[in-house]
Scaffold this motif. Structure first.
Motif, PDB file in Angstrom:
ATOM      1  N   UNK A 129       6.469  -1.493 -11.594  1.00 41.10           N
ATOM      2  CA  UNK A 129       6.209  -2.512 -11.841  1.00 41.10           C
ATOM      3  C   UNK A 129       5.714  -2.905 -12.495  1.00 41.10           C
ATOM      4  N   UNK A 187       3.837   5.704  -2.350  1.00 46.51           N
ATOM      5  CA  UNK A 187       4.373   4.901  -2.720  1.00 46.51           C
ATOM      6  C   UNK A 187       3.918   2.695  -3.399  1.00 46.51           C
ATOM      7  N   UNK A 188       3.360   2.852  -2.158  1.00 46.03           N
ATOM      8  CA  UNK A 188       2.278   1.412  -2.046  1.00 46.03           C
ATOM      9  C   UNK A 188       1.302   1.973  -3.506  1.00 46.03           C
ATOM     10  N   UNK A 189       0.455   2.957  -3.624  1.00 47.80           N
ATOM     11  CA  UNK A 189      -0.516   2.705  -4.440  1.00 47.80           C
ATOM     12  C   UNK A 189       0.220   3.316  -5.745  1.00 47.80           C
ATOM     13  N   UNK A 229       3.256   5.160  -6.619  1.00 47.20           N
ATOM     14  CA  UNK A 229       4.808   4.310  -7.656  1.00 47.20           C
ATOM     15  C   UNK A 229       5.438   3.358  -7.405  1.00 47.20           C
ATOM     16  N   UNK A 230       4.590   2.357  -6.347  1.00 44.97           N
ATOM     17  CA  UNK A 230       4.860   0.743  -7.172  1.00 44.97           C
ATOM     18  C   UNK A 230       4.651   0.388  -7.942  1.00 44.97           C
ATOM     19  N   UNK A 231       2.625   0.154  -8.200  1.00 45.04           N
ATOM     20  CA  UNK A 231       1.908  -0.651  -9.352  1.00 45.04           C
ATOM     21  C   UNK A 231       2.693   0.353 -10.460  1.00 45.04           C
ATOM     22  N   UNK A 280      -6.509  -6.459  -3.970  1.00 50.45           N
ATOM     23  CA  UNK A 280      -5.885  -6.120  -4.251  1.00 50.45           C
ATOM     24  C   UNK A 280      -5.870  -8.322  -3.784  1.00 50.45           C
ATOM     25  N   UNK A 311      -6.705  -7.724  -0.048  1.00 52.25           N
ATOM     26  CA  UNK A 311      -5.225  -7.816   0.952  1.00 52.25           C
ATOM     27  C   UNK A 311      -6.521  -7.806   1.887  1.00 52.25           C
TER      28      UNK A 311
END
Lengths: 528, 73
Positions: A319, A310-312, A314-316, A158, A160
């Motif tokens: 969304x 959450x970051x790797x 749930x959210x990907x 990504x 980052x």
């Protein structure tokens, strides 16, 4: 090497001396060597396993980073075709790496469970059931370094941050010994560069004094509180028949304190040890017992795992274009309310089911995951209705009384989750629930002989409550006075400070629980 | 655009004060609400919000969210 063993204390002292003898630019090499030795104590094959896995992460991230480099030299609109080609290549490397490392984790964690299941089915159908089960323990720290490595690759993907081009430096991030047994799961962006920051790793007596306070507090939580509670909880759970429902309820309520004292105690020791070397590790607990809801609880409990999930994942996932398109179709077909419910509930259900299966195999952990997903879904779905209800009932949601009610409610909801897993099987959980209604016998709680039956005398019970009270008071100081426990200790005058040190040392050395023949109890989360 | 977005979000999340600043940094929007909100916005405006764009600066205020939607439309 158990953090509570003399071997570990000796290891940490020798490593710290060597670390500060060497000049700052070479200190990371001492830490790497020390971490590899720490691994080797667990077994050479686990060390080789970690080194090989690190090589996979290292190579994949560098390949992706080089593609990112080439992409950044292109104009996305003008060089559309080449840009898309590179994006596809980078995605393929990412997917192959994820499949490899997650497949490896799943095989290690679940091969025997699946093999046993297939053998049982085969035997039931008259077959031979001849899958040979593996006779090996889960490689040391596998889950933790798999997650750390995956997070690192995804962050590079990504864009980052840039990948690490030196394998030895990257290996140190993966095998750094304070976080390898049971976390915290570190982000490369936060940990990776600290080893080389000469301002951070210089010798600082004040910092080392601070580190020793954290270690002392961690050992107190583990040896004085957690291991004492575990004797009682394990004793009660080992007696499925003839135990009063009130005692079983008491054991479940205490088991929440036990897991907290054990796990957060480990984290305090890890934080302290790491602080000796000038390296800050992630905060993993933020006074979860003061949470006002279950979602808040999971933001404060095992924070590095929750935020990783959450970051790797749930959210990907929640969304992603594919999921949102599916939600849109559901909304179109079944209406707005069903669409909203689908959008909120499906990712939570998937995440919590997989979190449950990560914590343990079998129906108990599946039920545990489903239980928490249900609470999350309810809290999201009914949040607007709850706000309206409180307004209608004229309840001030910001009042201290209401907060206290919320804290107790959250603790009890967490304990229901413990009730699903601590007994070890859902059948046993069911029998405990039944026993609570049919044989509660409240008088048993006040009978000293009952506690002796489960391995602790009244004096031990007193120690247990003193220990729990100390942890609650320390958490409240940190939460409401906004002071870490070490700062609070340093703010006392020398006399009070000396008394605190003496009491903690006596509590650990004289009154700590050291098990039969001084064999230390392992930490609860070390087998993940 | 901003009013339309506010109406949409308030209807779905009446418990959140979307007029506040630092929605993400101050914890007004937790990850559950944020994820749900992204789904709602994507469906309503037919846009895809790339994962790289899901950073606090893009969701800290109604203005920032509106700017993001405008940019991705």
């Amino acid at each position: 090497m158990n953090f509570c063993s003399m071997d570990f204390i000796l290891f940490a002292i020798i490593l710290a001396v060597l670390y500060y003898v060497v000049r700052p630019s070479g200190r990371w090499v001492v830490l790497l060597a020390g971490s590899l030795v720490f691994f080797a104590f667990g077994g050479w094959k686990y060390l080789l396993y970690a080194v090989a896995m690190s090589a996979v992460f290292f190579c994949a991230a560098n390949m992706i980073d080089k593609i990112n480099d080439r992409q950044s030299q292109l104009d996305r609109k003008q060089d559309k075709e080449e840009w898309a080609q590179l994006a596809g290549k980078s995605k393929r490397i990412l997917v192959i790496t994820i499949v490899l490392v997650v497949g490896n984790l799943v095989l290690n964690k679940y091969f025997n469970l699946l093999g046993e299941l297939i053998n049982n089915i085969s035997a039931y159908l008259g077959g031979s059931g001849d899958i040979v089960l593996w006779d090996i323990a889960l490689p040391l720290g596998l889950s933790y370094y798999t997650f750390s490595g995956l997070g690192y690759i995804l962050d590079v993907y990504w864009k980052r941050y840039r990948s690490q081009r030196n394998y030895a430096k990257f290996l140190l991030y993966i095998v750094y010994f304070p976080h390898i047994i049971q976390g915290p799961i570190e982000r490369y962006g936060l940990l990776g560069n600290q080893f080389f920051d000469e301002a951070k790793i210089r010798f600082d007596g004040e910092r080392i004094r601070n580190a020793l306070v954290w270690m002392g507090y961690g050992y107190f939580k583990k040896l004085f509180v957690a291991d004492r509670i575990s004797i009682f909880v394990n004793g009660v759970m080992a007696e499925p028949k003839g135990t009063a429902g009130s005692i079983q309820l008491f054991a479940i309520l205490l088991s929440a304190a036990w897991i907290y004292a054990d796990f957060s105690g480990y984290m305090d020791i890890a934080k302290g040890v790491s602080m000796i070397f000038g390296i800050e590790i992630n905060q993993n607990f933020n006074h979860p017992f003061l949470s006002k809801s279950i979602p808040e609880w999971w933001r404060r409990w095992h924070m590095s795992l929750s935020s990783w999930w959450k970051d790797y994942i749930y959210m990907p996932m929640a969304t992603s274009l594919r999921f949102i398109s599916t939600c849109a179709k559901v909304k179109k077909k079944f209406g707005k309310n069903v669409g909203k419910f689908f959008k909120d509930a499906v990712p939570l259900l998937l995440i919590w089911t997989t979190t449950g299966l990560w914590h343990g195999t079998g129906a108990t952990y599946l039920a545990w995951g489903l239980y928490f997903s249900l609470i999350f879904i309810c809290s999201v779905t009914f949040a607007p209705a709850m706000t309206k209800l409180l307004q209608k009932l004229h309840i001030n949601a910001d009042s201290k009384c209401f907060h206290l009610f919320q804290i107790i409610r959250t603790y009890l909801l967490f304990c229901v989750g413990r009730l699903l897993t601590v007994p070890g099987s859902l059948r046993y959980t069911g029998s405990i629930v039944k026993n609570m209604f049919t044989n509660f016998n409240v008088n048993a709680i006040f009978s000293g002989s009952v506690y002796e039956k489960y391995g602790i005398c009244i004096q031990e019970l007193g120690f247990m409550f003193v220990g729990i009270a100390v942890i609650i008071i320390a958490d409240c100081i940190e939460e409401y006075k906004k002071k870490t426990i070490s700062q609070w200790v340093f703010d006392r005058n020398w006399f009070v400070r000396s008394v605190i040190y003496a009491v903690v040392i006596v509590a650990i050395v004289v009154f700590g629980i050291y098990g039969v023949d001084f064999s230390m109890e392992g930490f609860a989360y070390q087998d993940f | 655009m901003k009013e339309e977005l506010l109406k949409l979000l308030e209807e779905e999340y009446p418990e959140v004060d979307f007029q506040a600043e630092n929605l993400v940094d101050d914890g007004i929007l937790d990850s559950l609400t944020l994820v749900g909100m992204i789904g709602t916005i994507s469906m309503e405006y037919g846009i895809q919000i790339p994962y790289e764009e899901i950073v606090s600066e893009n969701f800290n205020s109604l203005d920032a969210i509106a700017a993001l939607v405008e940019r991705l439309r």
